[in-house]
Write an enzyme that holds these catalytic residues in place. Sequence first.
Site, PDB file in Angstrom:
ATOM      1  N   ASP A  31       0.849  -1.187   0.000  1.00 50.30           N
ATOM      2  CA  ASP A  31       0.000   0.000   0.000  1.00 50.30           C
ATOM      3  C   ASP A  31       0.894   1.249   0.000  1.00 50.30           C
ATOM      4  OD1 ASP A  31      -1.695   2.077   0.598  1.00 50.30           O
ATOM      5  OD2 ASP A  31      -2.786   0.993   2.182  1.00 50.30           O
ATOM      6  N   GLU A  83      29.710   5.896   6.734  1.00 54.66           N
ATOM      7  CA  GLU A  83      29.719   4.463   7.023  1.00 54.66           C
ATOM      8  C   GLU A  83      29.617   3.681   5.719  1.00 54.66           C
ATOM      9  OE1 GLU A  83      26.082   2.770   8.700  1.00 54.66           O
ATOM     10  OE2 GLU A  83      25.606   4.790   9.372  1.00 54.66           O
ATOM     11  N   CYS A 120      25.502   6.526  12.119  1.00 53.93           N
ATOM     12  CA  CYS A 120      25.015   7.844  11.675  1.00 53.93           C
ATOM     13  C   CYS A 120      25.441   8.981  12.585  1.00 53.93           C
ATOM     14  CB  CYS A 120      23.497   7.845  11.583  1.00 53.93           C
ATOM     15  SG  CYS A 120      22.861   6.557  10.530  1.00 53.93           S
ATOM     16  N   THR A 163      14.081   2.459   3.076  1.00 56.97           N
ATOM     17  CA  THR A 163      14.569   3.692   3.717  1.00 56.97           C
ATOM     18  C   THR A 163      15.937   4.124   3.179  1.00 56.97           C
ATOM     19  OG1 THR A 163      15.707   2.517   5.508  1.00 56.97           O
ATOM     20  CG2 THR A 163      13.397   3.030   5.872  1.00 56.97           C
ATOM     21  N   SER A 211      15.967  -1.965  16.402  1.00 61.73           N
ATOM     22  CA  SER A 211      16.726  -0.722  16.196  1.00 61.73           C
ATOM     23  C   SER A 211      15.882   0.492  16.598  1.00 61.73           C
ATOM     24  CB  SER A 211      17.215  -0.610  14.746  1.00 61.73           C
ATOM     25  OG  SER A 211      16.161  -0.284  13.871  1.00 61.73           O
ATOM     26  N   HIS A 244      17.992  12.822  14.268  1.00 63.12           N
ATOM     27  CA  HIS A 244      18.434  11.879  13.244  1.00 63.12           C
ATOM     28  C   HIS A 244      17.166  11.259  12.642  1.00 63.12           C
ATOM     29  CE1 HIS A 244      20.132   8.633  11.060  1.00 63.12           C
ATOM     30  NE2 HIS A 244      19.624   7.713  11.855  1.00 63.12           N
ATOM     31  N   LYS A 253       7.832   8.986  16.428  1.00 65.99           N
ATOM     32  CA  LYS A 253       7.876   8.245  17.706  1.00 65.99           C
ATOM     33  C   LYS A 253       8.759   8.996  18.710  1.00 65.99           C
ATOM     34  CE  LYS A 253       7.940   3.815  15.237  1.00 65.99           C
ATOM     35  NZ  LYS A 253       6.575   3.333  15.183  1.00 65.99           N
ATOM     36  N   ASN A 328      17.165   7.990   3.984  1.00 70.15           N
ATOM     37  CA  ASN A 328      18.189   8.064   5.030  1.00 70.15           C
ATOM     38  C   ASN A 328      19.549   8.390   4.414  1.00 70.15           C
ATOM     39  OD1 ASN A 328      19.642   7.822   7.380  1.00 70.15           O
ATOM     40  ND2 ASN A 328      19.032   5.712   7.822  1.00 70.15           N
TER      41      ASN A 328
HETATM   42  P1  HMG Z   1       8.544  -2.819   7.897  1.00 70.91           P
HETATM   43  O1  HMG Z   1       8.310  -4.046   8.656  1.00 70.91           O
HETATM   44  O2  HMG Z   1       8.684  -2.950   6.433  1.00 70.91           O
HETATM   45  O3  HMG Z   1       7.398  -1.763   8.086  1.00 70.91           O
HETATM   46  O4  HMG Z   1       9.850  -2.148   8.474  1.00 70.91           O
HETATM   47  P2  HMG Z   1       6.178  -1.785   9.111  1.00 70.91           P
HETATM   48  O5  HMG Z   1       5.234  -2.857   8.760  1.00 70.91           O
HETATM   49  O6  HMG Z   1       6.692  -1.710  10.511  1.00 70.91           O
HETATM   50  O7  HMG Z   1       5.512  -0.391   8.720  1.00 70.91           O
HETATM   51  C1  HMG Z   1       6.173   0.811   8.958  1.00 70.91           C
HETATM   52  C2  HMG Z   1       5.149   1.799   9.509  1.00 70.91           C
HETATM   53  O8  HMG Z   1       4.169   2.044   8.508  1.00 70.91           O
HETATM   54  C3  HMG Z   1       4.393   1.264  10.744  1.00 70.91           C
HETATM   55  O9  HMG Z   1       4.132   2.408  11.563  1.00 70.91           O
HETATM   56  C4  HMG Z   1       3.086   0.775  10.137  1.00 70.91           C
HETATM   57  O10 HMG Z   1       1.997   0.765  11.055  1.00 70.91           O
HETATM   58  C5  HMG Z   1       2.873   1.798   9.033  1.00 70.91           C
HETATM   59  P3  HMG Z   1       4.259   2.272  13.174  1.00 70.91           P
HETATM   60  O11 HMG Z   1       3.265   1.267  13.574  1.00 70.91           O
HETATM   61  O12 HMG Z   1       5.679   1.796  13.440  1.00 70.91           O
HETATM   62  O13 HMG Z   1       4.004   3.650  13.649  1.00 70.91           O
HETATM   63  N1  HMG Z   1       2.032   1.298   7.944  1.00 70.91           N
HETATM   64  C6  HMG Z   1       1.031   2.015   7.400  1.00 70.91           C
HETATM   65  N2  HMG Z   1       0.524   3.238   7.681  1.00 70.91           N
HETATM   66  C7  HMG Z   1      -0.527   3.689   6.931  1.00 70.91           C
HETATM   67  N3  HMG Z   1      -1.100   2.955   5.933  1.00 70.91           N
HETATM   68  C8  HMG Z   1      -0.619   1.725   5.611  1.00 70.91           C
HETATM   69  C9  HMG Z   1       0.488   1.197   6.373  1.00 70.91           C
HETATM   70  N4  HMG Z   1       1.191   0.040   6.330  1.00 70.91           N
HETATM   71  C10 HMG Z   1       2.143   0.125   7.289  1.00 70.91           C
HETATM   72  N5  HMG Z   1      -1.189   1.019   4.642  1.00 70.91           N
HETATM   73  C11 HMG Z   1      11.480  -0.775   9.483  1.00 70.91           C
HETATM   74  C12 HMG Z   1      10.032  -0.866   8.996  1.00 70.91           C
HETATM   75  C13 HMG Z   1      11.749   0.634  10.005  1.00 70.91           C
HETATM   76  C14 HMG Z   1      11.712  -1.785  10.597  1.00 70.91           C
HETATM   77  C15 HMG Z   1      12.423  -1.093   8.280  1.00 70.91           C
HETATM   78  O14 HMG Z   1      12.267  -0.115   7.296  1.00 70.91           O
HETATM   79  C16 HMG Z   1      13.881  -1.159   8.674  1.00 70.91           C
HETATM   80  O15 HMG Z   1      14.397  -2.191   9.105  1.00 70.91           O
HETATM   81  N6  HMG Z   1      14.623  -0.033   8.454  1.00 70.91           N
HETATM   82  C17 HMG Z   1      16.072   0.020   8.729  1.00 70.91           C
HETATM   83  C18 HMG Z   1      16.366   0.245  10.185  1.00 70.91           C
HETATM   84  C19 HMG Z   1      15.940   1.618  10.659  1.00 70.91           C
HETATM   85  O16 HMG Z   1      15.808   2.553   9.902  1.00 70.91           O
HETATM   86  N7  HMG Z   1      15.796   1.763  11.984  1.00 70.91           N
HETATM   87  C20 HMG Z   1      15.473   3.065  12.576  1.00 70.91           C
HETATM   88  C21 HMG Z   1      16.145   3.253  13.940  1.00 70.91           C
HETATM   89  S1  HMG Z   1      17.866   2.858  13.896  1.00 70.91           S
HETATM   90  C22 HMG Z   1      18.621   4.232  13.128  1.00 70.91           C
HETATM   91  O17 HMG Z   1      18.002   5.250  12.948  1.00 70.91           O
HETATM   92  C23 HMG Z   1      20.037   4.079  12.683  1.00 70.91           C
HETATM   93  C24 HMG Z   1      20.259   3.967  11.195  1.00 70.91           C
HETATM   94  O18 HMG Z   1      20.090   5.219  10.583  1.00 70.91           O
HETATM   95  C25 HMG Z   1      21.652   3.389  10.911  1.00 70.91           C
HETATM   96  C26 HMG Z   1      22.845   4.072  11.505  1.00 70.91           C
HETATM   97  O19 HMG Z   1      22.848   4.663  12.570  1.00 70.91           O
HETATM   98  O20 HMG Z   1      23.870   3.934  10.857  1.00 70.91           O
HETATM   99  C27 HMG Z   1      19.278   3.008  10.540  1.00 70.91           C
END
Ligand code: HMG
Length: 445
Positions: A31, A83, A120, A163, A211, A244, A253, A328
């Site tokens: 979606d 990185e 990051c 992302t 994460s 970040h 959040k 990102n």
């Molecule tokens: P996912 O499982 O694909 O997504 O992974 P999801 O199912 O959790 O959906 C994401 C959000 O969209 C959720 O919102 C859903 O409800 C919503 P939440 O419940 O969390 O508020 N959603 C919808 N909303 C409206 N209509 C819809 C719909 N469907 C879903 N139809 C995940 C998401 C972030 C886990 C994945 O993208 C991931 O693994 N990303 C990489 C890790 C990451 O970015 N982590 C963030 C914190 S760590 C960080 O920031 C460090 C980093 O930058 C690295 C560094 O420091 O070097 C990553």
Amino acid sequence: MTAVGIDAIEIWSGNLKLDLPETFASVKGEDPDKYRKGLGLEASSFPDVYEDIVTMGANASKRLMERRGLEPGDIGRIDVATESAFDHSKPVSTYIAGCLEQVFEGDFRHANKGERKFACVSGTQAIDDAYNWIRAGRNRDRAALVVATDTALYERGDPGEATQGAGAVAMLIDENPDVLALSDEQGFGSMDETDFLKPNQQFPSVDGKRSIQVYLSRMREALEDYESVAGRVYEEDFAYAPFHTPFPGMVRKAGLLAYRHITRDTEIEDQLAEEIGRQPREDEYDSREEYEEAIREYMDALKGTERYRSWYADVIEPTLTISSQVGNWYTGSVHIARASALMAAADADRDFEGEHLLIASYGSGAQAEIHAETVQSGWKEEVEALDIDQQLENRYDLTFEEYEQIHNVHDFDKDVEVDAFTQPDGEFAFTGWGRMNERKYEYVE
Ligand code: HMG
């Protein structure tokens, strides 16, 4: 004491764009609202065939130096935060200096060059290093060039693929800065975590859901640590709070958590109590589980209040503008959040000098850092010189098949030939490998 901080900023986006709700979601059978509403992302930026972390960093630095009339001799230090480095020994800063020496008179022979790593958060750490170097009086009247540059790619099929992003932010750190003065006070939240890491591999191993929790925990600790030296943070203290931003939904959040924290034991909590009750206190509950459930309910209710929504719209939402269009940028991410805030202030013709920003940086592995910045008199001129809107507008819009090709091009383990989608125009370009497998670059008029 003389102020030290950010004197100039330049941003360089990868020249390609992937439309997430339209192009990516449709092929994945998802979606589009997962991207638009859930993650808060419209598009990712990607580097074209001739772009990489060096070209993006060098292009941002060249623009910055030209605009500020700088020569290499004015820079005493070049720190690159990344990185996505492709060399375990020779730092990216040497490549960037080499590029800049092709187009500027003079050289960076007497500048201290290095590379900073902590996921990051290292962009902010590099600013910190520059700040300390200047404060220690070792800079000989020269400024530091800090470049945060990354190509944030995930393994194909990893949830993080949604992302991705690529771009660079160059910042000049100097005494009596034109844009922002940094606070001496800072807070840290740091723990040995295995939530996101790249042990001798290009693409990260990620525990995505964990994460998110680690990000929130370390941020809370950093805020408490910051308050322990700077005093309590209240709602009215900061004009914007750039976080970040791995994706804007993450900051939604973090913003909610921060608001609960800064309003606890204040009149705002009392006013909100009439609508949603007071914040749960742990000693009022028999078990940790019951307390956590009560917190979840309170946060859900808080999210819907007019007071919170209006704070979020004023203080957080304006920081997400660039990020929602580029994804990102890892080390550059918090710095484009800051730039978005400054651009919003300029658009609103805000009387901004002397106001404060709360900067919340984060790196997986994991560490959060929080400090304050005070807006300086030259902020508007500097921000109005940014052309990031134009850059984003000019990006080449990839089809899904083209996205697959470009992902392969930037995969270190693949050797594929793909024609560039755009032509370099007044920018540095990667031209191939040298005799010791080093990367070669040229400035293309
Ligand atoms: P996912 O499982 O694909 O997504 O992974 P999801 O199912 O959790 O959906 C994401 C959000 O969209 C959720 O919102 C859903 O409800 C919503 P939440 O419940 O969390 O508020 N959603 C919808 N909303 C409206 N209509 C819809 C719909 N469907 C879903 N139809 C995940 C998401 C972030 C886990 C994945 O993208 C991931 O693994 N990303 C990489 C890790 C990451 O970015 N982590 C963030 C914190 S760590 C960080 O920031 C460090 C980093 O930058 C690295 C560094 O420091 O070097 C990553």
